[in-house]
Design a protein around this motif. Structure first.
Motif, PDB file in Angstrom:
ATOM      1  N   LEU A  29       0.861  -1.175   0.000  1.00 51.73           N
ATOM      2  CA  LEU A  29       0.000   0.000   0.000  1.00 51.73           C
ATOM      3  C   LEU A  29       0.900   1.228   0.000  1.00 51.73           C
ATOM      4  O   LEU A  29       1.732   1.404   0.900  1.00 51.73           O
ATOM      5  N   LEU A  30       0.756   2.077  -1.002  1.00 50.26           N
ATOM      6  CA  LEU A  30       1.508   3.328  -1.102  1.00 50.26           C
ATOM      7  C   LEU A  30       0.584   4.483  -0.751  1.00 50.26           C
ATOM      8  O   LEU A  30      -0.494   4.633  -1.343  1.00 50.26           O
ATOM      9  N   LEU A  31       0.992   5.302   0.194  1.00 48.93           N
ATOM     10  CA  LEU A  31       0.182   6.433   0.652  1.00 48.93           C
ATOM     11  C   LEU A  31       0.908   7.744   0.362  1.00 48.93           C
ATOM     12  O   LEU A  31       2.082   7.901   0.728  1.00 48.93           O
ATOM     13  N   GLU A  32       0.221   8.664  -0.290  1.00 46.08           N
ATOM     14  CA  GLU A  32       0.784   9.972  -0.642  1.00 46.08           C
ATOM     15  C   GLU A  32      -0.133  11.065  -0.123  1.00 46.08           C
ATOM     16  O   GLU A  32      -1.337  11.041  -0.352  1.00 46.08           O
ATOM     17  N   ALA A  33       0.443  12.050   0.589  1.00 48.73           N
ATOM     18  CA  ALA A  33      -0.370  13.118   1.171  1.00 48.73           C
ATOM     19  C   ALA A  33      -0.884  14.087   0.116  1.00 48.73           C
ATOM     20  O   ALA A  33      -1.991  14.627   0.240  1.00 48.73           O
ATOM     21  N   ALA A  34      -0.096  14.321  -0.918  1.00 50.58           N
ATOM     22  CA  ALA A  34      -0.493  15.288  -1.945  1.00 50.58           C
ATOM     23  C   ALA A  34      -1.582  14.709  -2.844  1.00 50.58           C
ATOM     24  O   ALA A  34      -1.899  13.523  -2.784  1.00 50.58           O
ATOM     25  N   GLY A  35      -2.120  15.561  -3.696  1.00 48.28           N
ATOM     26  CA  GLY A  35      -3.174  15.120  -4.599  1.00 48.28           C
ATOM     27  C   GLY A  35      -2.664  14.443  -5.851  1.00 48.28           C
ATOM     28  O   GLY A  35      -3.453  13.979  -6.677  1.00 48.28           O
TER      29      GLY A  35
END
Length: 465
Positions: A29-35
């Motif tokens: 699972l890759l999580l990115e804060a930006a849009g």
């Protein structure tokens, strides 16, 4: 089904780590804060509709040299080489032009032709095996024996301050300035040790792999990495900011963040936390993007074919500018690193351009006039070509990407003390004291650049039995 591994942050290091874990059979699972995915690889319309600007990295020399990216064998990404890798213009003489061909470059340096071949050329002669060793400063190495000989010769030169190296190896103002322009990428005082190494490595890559851009913008590379992860069954999510590690439930966690963010995300052992607090961030940058109505009107027309241009004049002038920044001051005539992507890639909607100068970390100063004055110095009439501009100082850069602490593009000061002690001294600095938690940002070796090696090393450790 819960993931086997969570990767936080989708810069090139986080994306490489996620793919390697997924290729090993882990549920990722890759999580990115930006849009949008990509971190320093993002692109966007910063000036006018249809104009593609890279928010961070554009020139991908380290990408082509990187063992991590060569191992990935990505599809759907085209690297475009400019006719000239880099140029260094002067006030009163032709520019130094750095071509893919090392001998053609040397011939343009006149009396310093032999010096270029003996230093930059010798480093380039080490080829990808030497580049691999430099991108794996702590190993593991699989290079042939000849690469170790090359590495030793490189190390003897690389350990020097750029000032010492330039003055001892080169006799002409052109040769000395060309090395200074390369070394100033380090964002260090050029009188400090190992700054020669940064200049030699970058200059040699121009001859080994070139200084290409990604056709269509750096976002194309980020999107291809995400597509590869998803093809392996990995999940990638934007708009999800991880504030505490306690939010995550996975046996393996890989963090593409700098020490400051890591300390806010976790309760760390006192000794390790104290060492992280000693980690130093480097100078920031003030970045400008422009939409132009045509190419930059360089006084020396040959500069128009260069993907990258170093603006700063002589060795002495560049040294003074970088020393001012290191001392916490703003140079009135800053060294400016400028990239004209259209020299290699006309598909970005017109003549887009970006440049930055170095400033003290967190500086609020508006350097627009100083940067544009330096460009006008070598390209009279430049301002008349500007249709729109977009400026980002350190605060805006950090707001767009929290890893750019105080506008520091390097993930931390790239000094001798922090060359391998990133963020702490350890035979495996990607591993943290927290079980199953790894760091992979440019705050880990080998430092800044779009090479993915921090992610490669973190994933390698995470996959050990």
């Amino acid at each position: 089904m819960s993931p086997d591994a969570v990767v936080v942050g989708s810069g090139p290091n986080g994306l490489v780590a996620a793919i390697l874990l997924a290729r090993a059979g882990r549920r990722v699972l890759l999580l990115e804060a930006a849009g949008r995915f990509g971190g320093g690889l993002r692109s966007g319309e910063l000036t006018l509709p249809g104009r593609v600007h890279d928010l961070g990295a554009t020139v991908m020399a380290m990408t082509l040299a990187s063992p991590a990216f060569r191992e990935l064998r990505l599809q759907g990404v085209e690297f475009a080489q400019p006719p000239i890798a880099a140029a260094h213009p002067f006030d009163d003489r032709p520019a130094v032009l750095v071509h893919r061909d090392v001998r053609r470059t040397a011939e343009g340096l006149g009396r310093d032709a032999g010096a270029w071949l003996a230093t930059v050329g010798a480093t380039a002669g080490g080829g990808l095996p030497l580049a691999e060793m430099l991108l794996k400063p702590l190993g593991p190495w699989t290079a042939p024996p000849s690469a170790y000989v090359r590495a030793a010769a490189f190390g003897a030169m690389a350990a020097l301050p750029a000032t010492t190296f330039a003055r001892s190896a080169f006799r002409t103002a052109e040769g000395r300035a060309a090395i200074a322009g390369m070394a100033a990428h380090s964002m260090l005082d050029l009188r400090r040790p190992i700054t020669a190494g940064y200049g030699l490595m970058l200059a040699s890559l121009a001859h080994t792999v070139g200084w290409p851009v990604v056709r269509g913008g750096s976002q194309v590379l980020a999107d291809a990495l995400v597509a590869e992860l998803r093809s392996l069954g990995g999940e990638a999510v934007t708009g999800h900011r991880v504030r505490r590690l306690s939010e995550l439930d996975a046996p393996t966690i890989v963090l593409d963040v700098t020490p400051r963010q890591f300390m806010s995300m976790a309760d760390l052992p006192d000794g390790y936390a104290r060492r992280l607090r000693g980690f130093r961030y480097g100078p920031g940058v003030f970045k400008l993007d422009w939409a132009l109505d045509g190419p930059v009107p360089w006084r020396d027309p040959a500069v128009a074919d260069a993907g990258t241009v170093h603006l700063g004049g002589t060795l002495e002038e560049i040294v003074l500018s970088e020393a001012e920044t290191a001392a916490g001051r703003h140079s009135p005539r800053p060294y400016v690193l400028l990239v004209q992507p259209y020299a290699a890639d006309p598909s970005r909607g017109g003549h887009t351009l970006w440049a930055y100068c170095h400033v003290p970390n967190g500086s609020p100063a508006d350097m627009t006039d100083a940067v544009e004055t330096q460009i006008e110095r070598y390209a009279p009439g430049f301002r008349d070509r500007v249709l729109a501009r977009h400026a980002m100082g350190p605060a805006a850069l950090e707001a767009a990407n929290p890893n750019l602490v105080g506008g520091d593009l390097s993930g931390g000061l790239a000094s001798l003390g922090q060359f391998v002690r990133r963020p702490v001294w350890s035979p495996a600095p990607w591993r943290t004291p927290l079980p199953g938690v790894f760091l992979c940002s440019s705050s880990t070796p080998p430092g800044p650049g779009v090479h993915g090696m921090g992610g490669w090393q973190a994933a390698r450790l995470a996959l050990r039995p």
